[in-house]
Design a protein around this motif. Structure first.
Motif, short mmCIF file in Angstrom:
data_model
loop_
_atom_site.label_atom_id
_atom_site.label_comp_id
_atom_site.label_asym_id
_atom_site.label_seq_id
_atom_site.Cartn_x
_atom_site.Cartn_y
_atom_site.Cartn_z
N THR A 1 0.85 -1.18 0.00
CA THR A 1 0.00 0.00 0.00
C THR A 1 0.89 1.24 0.00
O THR A 1 1.93 1.27 0.66
CB THR A 1 -0.90 -0.01 1.24
OG1 THR A 1 -1.77 -1.15 1.17
CG2 THR A 1 -1.74 1.26 1.33
N TYR B 1 1.75 5.17 0.80
CA TYR B 1 1.42 6.21 1.77
C TYR B 1 2.11 7.51 1.38
O TYR B 1 3.28 7.52 1.01
CB TYR B 1 1.86 5.79 3.18
CG TYR B 1 1.13 4.57 3.68
CD1 TYR B 1 -0.09 4.70 4.34
CD2 TYR B 1 1.65 3.29 3.49
CE1 TYR B 1 -0.78 3.58 4.78
CE2 TYR B 1 0.97 2.17 3.94
CZ TYR B 1 -0.24 2.33 4.59
OH TYR B 1 -0.92 1.21 5.03
N ALA C 1 -3.49 6.77 2.32
CA ALA C 1 -3.18 5.39 1.97
C ALA C 1 -3.94 5.01 0.71
O ALA C 1 -5.15 5.20 0.64
CB ALA C 1 -3.57 4.46 3.11
N ARG C 2 -3.21 4.50 -0.28
CA ARG C 2 -3.82 4.00 -1.51
C ARG C 2 -3.49 2.53 -1.66
O ARG C 2 -2.32 2.15 -1.74
CB ARG C 2 -3.30 4.78 -2.73
CG ARG C 2 -3.84 6.19 -2.85
CD ARG C 2 -3.28 6.88 -4.09
NE ARG C 2 -3.84 8.21 -4.28
CZ ARG C 2 -4.87 8.49 -5.07
NH1 ARG C 2 -5.45 7.50 -5.75
NH2 ARG C 2 -5.33 9.73 -5.20
N ALA C 3 -4.53 1.71 -1.68
CA ALA C 3 -4.36 0.26 -1.79
C ALA C 3 -4.93 -0.23 -3.11
O ALA C 3 -6.08 0.09 -3.46
CB ALA C 3 -5.05 -0.44 -0.63
N SER D 1 -3.19 -4.64 -2.54
CA SER D 1 -1.92 -4.43 -1.85
C SER D 1 -2.10 -4.48 -0.34
O SER D 1 -3.20 -4.42 0.18
CB SER D 1 -1.32 -3.08 -2.26
OG SER D 1 -2.16 -2.01 -1.84
N SER E 1 -4.56 0.65 4.91
CA SER E 1 -5.64 0.31 3.99
C SER E 1 -5.14 -0.92 3.25
O SER E 1 -4.06 -0.89 2.65
CB SER E 1 -5.91 1.46 3.01
OG SER E 1 -6.96 1.14 2.13
N ASP E 2 -5.89 -2.02 3.32
CA ASP E 2 -5.38 -3.27 2.73
C ASP E 2 -6.44 -3.95 1.88
O ASP E 2 -7.61 -4.03 2.26
CB ASP E 2 -4.84 -4.22 3.80
CG ASP E 2 -5.88 -4.65 4.81
OD1 ASP E 2 -6.28 -5.82 4.78
OD2 ASP E 2 -6.28 -3.82 5.64
N THR F 1 -9.60 -1.95 -4.78
CA THR F 1 -8.92 -0.67 -4.69
C THR F 1 -9.58 0.16 -3.60
O THR F 1 -10.81 0.20 -3.50
CB THR F 1 -8.98 0.09 -6.03
OG1 THR F 1 -8.32 -0.68 -7.04
CG2 THR F 1 -8.31 1.45 -5.92
N ARG G 1 -8.99 3.88 -0.89
CA ARG G 1 -8.20 5.04 -0.47
C ARG G 1 -8.71 5.52 0.87
O ARG G 1 -9.93 5.64 1.09
CB ARG G 1 -8.27 6.17 -1.49
CG ARG G 1 -7.42 7.37 -1.09
CD ARG G 1 -7.32 8.41 -2.19
NE ARG G 1 -8.60 9.03 -2.49
CZ ARG G 1 -8.74 10.08 -3.30
NH1 ARG G 1 -7.68 10.58 -3.93
NH2 ARG G 1 -9.93 10.60 -3.51
#
Length: 248
Positions: A51, A53, A66-68, A71, A217-218, A225, A227
């Protein structure tokens, strides 16, 4: 998120204190990038993308985003506090939307748009003989730093607020739903939790020693996806209000 080795990269370091009993542990105004010490990126499987950050100011709040994307990685830091003096953890969080495919009761659905969690060591008196044996074996295989308990505060997709559930991978991690569904997505939400009270209720332990604080964020299990944003993490005494700075 797979729980094996979930504290292998734990660091031991003091937190920074602010005035009037407030302990700041996630004031993201003071950093130039993420991760930056004492925060670190913690990965569990090199085959799973991490993820991402990044620091961001959003709607007047200095935060970490956090962008997953299928991930998983934690953004984690040491946490060493006196639970008798400052047991209340406060924070702001935001999700664009919950993860539609998630299901906290199954390993294949163990994903969350946002989670904040704290790990603890517990006295032997709070652990059964079987738990002490299993924990000892796990520490021998993975890491001596593997803590005895973790509380996961999660933004779920379907379960009612207040739902508690052992993690799908291990009962040493307990999930507690603080937000659910889309009613509060797309805006900043303030949270306040008494760590000592939650520890007593979820693990039947009178006390414990904090080890680590993490945000995440997982989406590695569902391939989705998501965020999320996290901001203004701090601790206060039980009789004091949270001290959120005004949105600029």
């Amino acid at each position: 998120m797979k729980q094996i080795g979930w504290a292998a990269a734990l660091l031991i370091a003091p937190v920074c204190s602010a005035a009037e009993g407030v302990i700041e542990v996630g004031n993201f105004r003071q950093y130039s990038q993420m991760p930056e010490p004492p925060w670190q990126l913690v990965r569990f499987d090199d085959d799973i993308p991490p993820t991402r950050y990044a620091l961001q100011q959003y709607e007047g709040v200095h935060a970490v985003e956090a962008r997953a994307e299928a991930s998983m990685a934690l953004l984690a830091r040491p946490l060493a506090i006196n639970l008798q003096q400052t047991p209340v953890l406060c924070w702001r969080w935001w999700v664009d939307a919950p993860i539609e495919q998630a299901d906290m009761t199954r390993k294949s659905g163990d994903d969350y748009a946002a989670r904040v969690y704290v790990t603890f060591d517990l006295p032997d008196s709070a652990l059964s003989l079987g738990t002490r044996i299993k924990l000892g074996l796990a520490r021998a295989v993975h890491s001596d730093d593997l803590p005895a308990a973790a509380i996961n505060y999660v933004w779920d997709n379907r379960h009612p607020v207040g739902t508690t559930q052992p993690n799908a991978y291990t009962d040493r991690a307990q999930m507690l739903v603080l937000q659910s569904g889309t009613d509060n997505s797309g805006r900043w939400i303030e949270q306040r939790r008494n760590l000592l009270t939650d520890l007593q209720q979820l693990f039947e332990a009178d006390t414990g020693v904090t080890r680590q604080l993490a945000v995440a964020s997982d989406t590695d299990n569902t391939g989705a996806t998501a965020r999320a944003r996290f901001a203004d993490l701090h601790l206060v005494p039980a009789d004091q209000p949270c001290q959120f700075p005004p949105q600029s």
